[in-house]
Design a protein around this motif. Structure first.
Motif, PDB file in Angstrom:
ATOM      1  N   ASP A 264       0.859  -1.183   0.000  1.00 31.77           N
ATOM      2  CA  ASP A 264       0.000   0.000   0.000  1.00 31.77           C
ATOM      3  C   ASP A 264       0.897   1.236   0.000  1.00 31.77           C
ATOM      4  O   ASP A 264       1.533   1.561   1.001  1.00 31.77           O
ATOM      5  CB  ASP A 264      -0.918   0.008   1.222  1.00 31.77           C
ATOM      6  N   ALA A 266      -0.476   4.162  -1.478  1.00 32.02           N
ATOM      7  CA  ALA A 266      -1.436   5.186  -1.883  1.00 32.02           C
ATOM      8  C   ALA A 266      -1.160   6.506  -1.169  1.00 32.02           C
ATOM      9  O   ALA A 266      -0.539   6.544  -0.097  1.00 32.02           O
ATOM     10  CB  ALA A 266      -2.861   4.722  -1.579  1.00 32.02           C
ATOM     11  N   ASP A 287      -1.730  -1.221  -4.022  1.00 29.59           N
ATOM     12  CA  ASP A 287      -2.452   0.048  -4.086  1.00 29.59           C
ATOM     13  C   ASP A 287      -1.444   1.173  -4.318  1.00 29.59           C
ATOM     14  O   ASP A 287      -0.623   1.491  -3.454  1.00 29.59           O
ATOM     15  CB  ASP A 287      -3.215   0.291  -2.786  1.00 29.59           C
ATOM     16  N   GLY A 289      -2.794   4.111  -5.662  1.00 36.64           N
ATOM     17  CA  GLY A 289      -3.742   5.184  -5.926  1.00 36.64           C
ATOM     18  C   GLY A 289      -3.323   6.513  -5.326  1.00 36.64           C
ATOM     19  O   GLY A 289      -2.531   6.574  -4.387  1.00 36.64           O
ATOM     20  N   SER A 309      -5.977  -7.820  -6.324  1.00 40.97           N
ATOM     21  CA  SER A 309      -6.484  -6.471  -6.120  1.00 40.97           C
ATOM     22  C   SER A 309      -5.448  -5.467  -6.599  1.00 40.97           C
ATOM     23  O   SER A 309      -4.294  -5.487  -6.141  1.00 40.97           O
ATOM     24  CB  SER A 309      -6.801  -6.242  -4.637  1.00 40.97           C
ATOM     25  N   SER A 311      -4.975  -1.215  -7.539  1.00 36.32           N
ATOM     26  CA  SER A 311      -5.491   0.146  -7.601  1.00 36.32           C
ATOM     27  C   SER A 311      -4.416   1.086  -8.127  1.00 36.32           C
ATOM     28  O   SER A 311      -3.314   1.178  -7.569  1.00 36.32           O
ATOM     29  CB  SER A 311      -5.946   0.631  -6.219  1.00 36.32           C
ATOM     30  N   ARG A 313      -5.767   4.229  -9.098  1.00 39.45           N
ATOM     31  CA  ARG A 313      -6.762   5.293  -9.231  1.00 39.45           C
ATOM     32  C   ARG A 313      -6.160   6.670  -8.956  1.00 39.45           C
ATOM     33  O   ARG A 313      -5.246   6.822  -8.159  1.00 39.45           O
ATOM     34  CB  ARG A 313      -7.951   5.011  -8.321  1.00 39.45           C
ATOM     35  N   ARG A 333     -10.459  -7.228  -7.914  1.00 37.64           N
ATOM     36  CA  ARG A 333     -10.716  -5.813  -7.637  1.00 37.64           C
ATOM     37  C   ARG A 333      -9.771  -4.985  -8.502  1.00 37.64           C
ATOM     38  O   ARG A 333      -8.546  -5.180  -8.455  1.00 37.64           O
ATOM     39  CB  ARG A 333     -10.511  -5.488  -6.151  1.00 37.64           C
ATOM     40  N   TYR A 335      -9.171  -0.864  -9.660  1.00 37.33           N
ATOM     41  CA  TYR A 335      -9.513   0.562  -9.596  1.00 37.33           C
ATOM     42  C   TYR A 335      -8.553   1.343 -10.489  1.00 37.33           C
ATOM     43  O   TYR A 335      -7.372   1.482 -10.177  1.00 37.33           O
ATOM     44  CB  TYR A 335      -9.413   1.072  -8.154  1.00 37.33           C
ATOM     45  N   ASP A 337      -9.969   4.331 -11.883  1.00 39.71           N
ATOM     46  CA  ASP A 337     -10.722   5.572 -12.027  1.00 39.71           C
ATOM     47  C   ASP A 337      -9.838   6.781 -11.742  1.00 39.71           C
ATOM     48  O   ASP A 337      -8.814   6.699 -11.064  1.00 39.71           O
ATOM     49  CB  ASP A 337     -11.956   5.570 -11.101  1.00 39.71           C
ATOM     50  N   GLY A 358     -14.806  -2.748  -8.569  1.00 39.20           N
ATOM     51  CA  GLY A 358     -13.908  -1.615  -8.623  1.00 39.20           C
ATOM     52  C   GLY A 358     -14.486  -0.500  -9.458  1.00 39.20           C
ATOM     53  O   GLY A 358     -15.702  -0.285  -9.467  1.00 39.20           O
TER      54      GLY A 358
END
Length: 398
Positions: A264, A266, A287, A289, A309, A311, A313, A333, A335, A337, A358
């Motif tokens: 992680d 993010a 992640d 993001g 998973s 991300s 994003r 999952r 993401y 976006d 997601g």
């Protein structure tokens, strides 16, 4: 004075009673009170309780049962020292202090250093404040130090690096500040390090060699993430560095760490990421993001065997979503976006029944079917997408 003349019946009954008492004691039905606790341990416990504000000790709490008119390690413990303290099998040394979450407030006494047989110190979920005393370095047998969710302040004392038996260190959710000691790598047995939700600054020092989990979320750490810091950490499974100010490019070596499972990063300021084609053998969740990552969506994630998973994003990614993502069976999952992605999403992602949750919303995608939950929220207006691509010739602008 001569003894009264007992008849034979009373004489036999008296001896049977003595025999019964003797048998009860020998079979442990009656445990005589033991008062064996080391005097230095007793004085340390007294100092520990004295450093806690009496008004913060509820009558039902563990600390309320610490009554020094009795021996702390005496057995059985029917009314005093009923919880919070664990002693060695011979009742001579205190081996654990594990307090209940009773909102105790006060400081951690330096005399804690006298409890040299202590293996666990757990004060989690209370209101202790002040500095962590450097004398804690004398606890040479300490394996677990848990001070999470208190109000400890000041820096993390470098003396913690002397705790060679330490396996778990959790001082998350406090008010620690300053830099991390550059001697953390001298903790040979440390498996879990969590200093999240503090006010720590500076860069990450070289890490302990046998670390399994690293959590430094929500601090003020900065700089790049250099390979030298993680070199040789072959057992590291979890890296949580979100909500800091790490910058630069996350290089390919990061994804070649052999045991890495969860990452992680993010809410940082990373601008680039290099994804090797042969990495991520154990990577399950990633992640990245809310950074500033530019370039194309990395196609190599499609070949990571157990990635479930992902991300990316709210970065500055452009181009198309790799078709490999639509074919990836392990992906559950996704993401993407908040970027500037164009084209049509891979059919494997937006067809019904694929099991992927997601979002692909807030991009510049065409024909993202409204029937797919992945296409929410709606895409960016065309004007923003055209401006971002500068007429189709450039990368997204800031």
């Amino acid at each position: 004075m001569p003894l009264p003349n007992l008849n034979l019946h009373h004489h036999v009954h008296f001896h049977l009673l003595l025999l019964h008492i003797s048998l009860l004691i020998s079979t442990n039905h009656i445990s005589p009170i033991q008062a064996l606790t080391s005097p230095s341990d007793i004085s340390a416990l007294k100092a520990f309780k004295s450093a806690v504000k009496p008004s913060s000790i509820p009558p039902w709490s563990c600390l309320a049962s610490w009554d020094f008119t009795t021996d702390p390690c005496a057995v059985p413990r029917r009314t005093h020292f009923t919880c919070g303290v664990t002693c060695s099998p011979d009742s001579t040394r205190v081996t654990q202090i594990t307090l209940d979450p009773a909102a105790y407030s006060g400081t951690l006494t330096p005399l804690i250093s006298q409890l040299t047989n202590l293996t666990t110190l757990d004060l989690a979920d209370n209101s202790f404040s002040g500095a962590i005393p450097s004398s804690i370095s004398s606890l040479s047998n300490l394996q677990t130090l848990t001070l999470q969710s208190n109000s400890f302040s000041g820096s993390l004392p470098p003396a913690i690096s002397n705790l060679k038996s330490l396996e778990s260190l959790d001082i998350s959710h406090n008010l620690l500040s300053g830099f991390l000691p550059n001697t953390l790598n001298s903790l040979p047995n440390l498996r879990r390090l969590d200093l999240s939700f503090n006010k720590l600054a500076g860069t990450i020092p070289k890490l302990p060699p046998n670390l399994l989990e690293l959590a430094l979320k929500h601090n003020s750490l900065s700089g790049s993430i250099p390979e030298s810091v993680f070199a040789g950490l072959t057992q590291l499974e979890v890296i949580e560095l979100s909500e800091n100010s790490f910058a630069g490019t996350l290089q390919s070596w990061f994804f070649l760490q052999p045991s890495l499972q969860q990452v992680d990063l993010a809410n940082n300021s990373l601008t680039g990421v290099e994804i090797p084609p042969n990495g991520g053998g154990e990577l399950v969740a990633l992640d990245l993001g809310f950074n500033r990552i530019e370039g194309y969506v990395p196609v190599n994630f499609g070949s990571y065997p157990v990635l479930s998973s992902l991300s990316l994003r709210y970065n500055r990614l452009r181009g198309r979503i790799p078709v490999e993502y639509g074919r990836k069976k392990s992906l559950k999952r996704l993401y993407l976006d908040g970027n500037f992605l164009i084209g049509q999403p891979p059919a494997g992602l937006v067809t019904g029944g694929n099991g992927v949750s997601g979002s692909l919303g807030d991009n510049c995608l065409q024909a993202c079917p409204a029937s797919s939950n992945l296409c929410m929220p709606s895409q960016k207006p065309n004007a923003i997408c055209k401006q971002a691509y500068g007429g189709g010739r450039g990368k997204p602008r800031s």
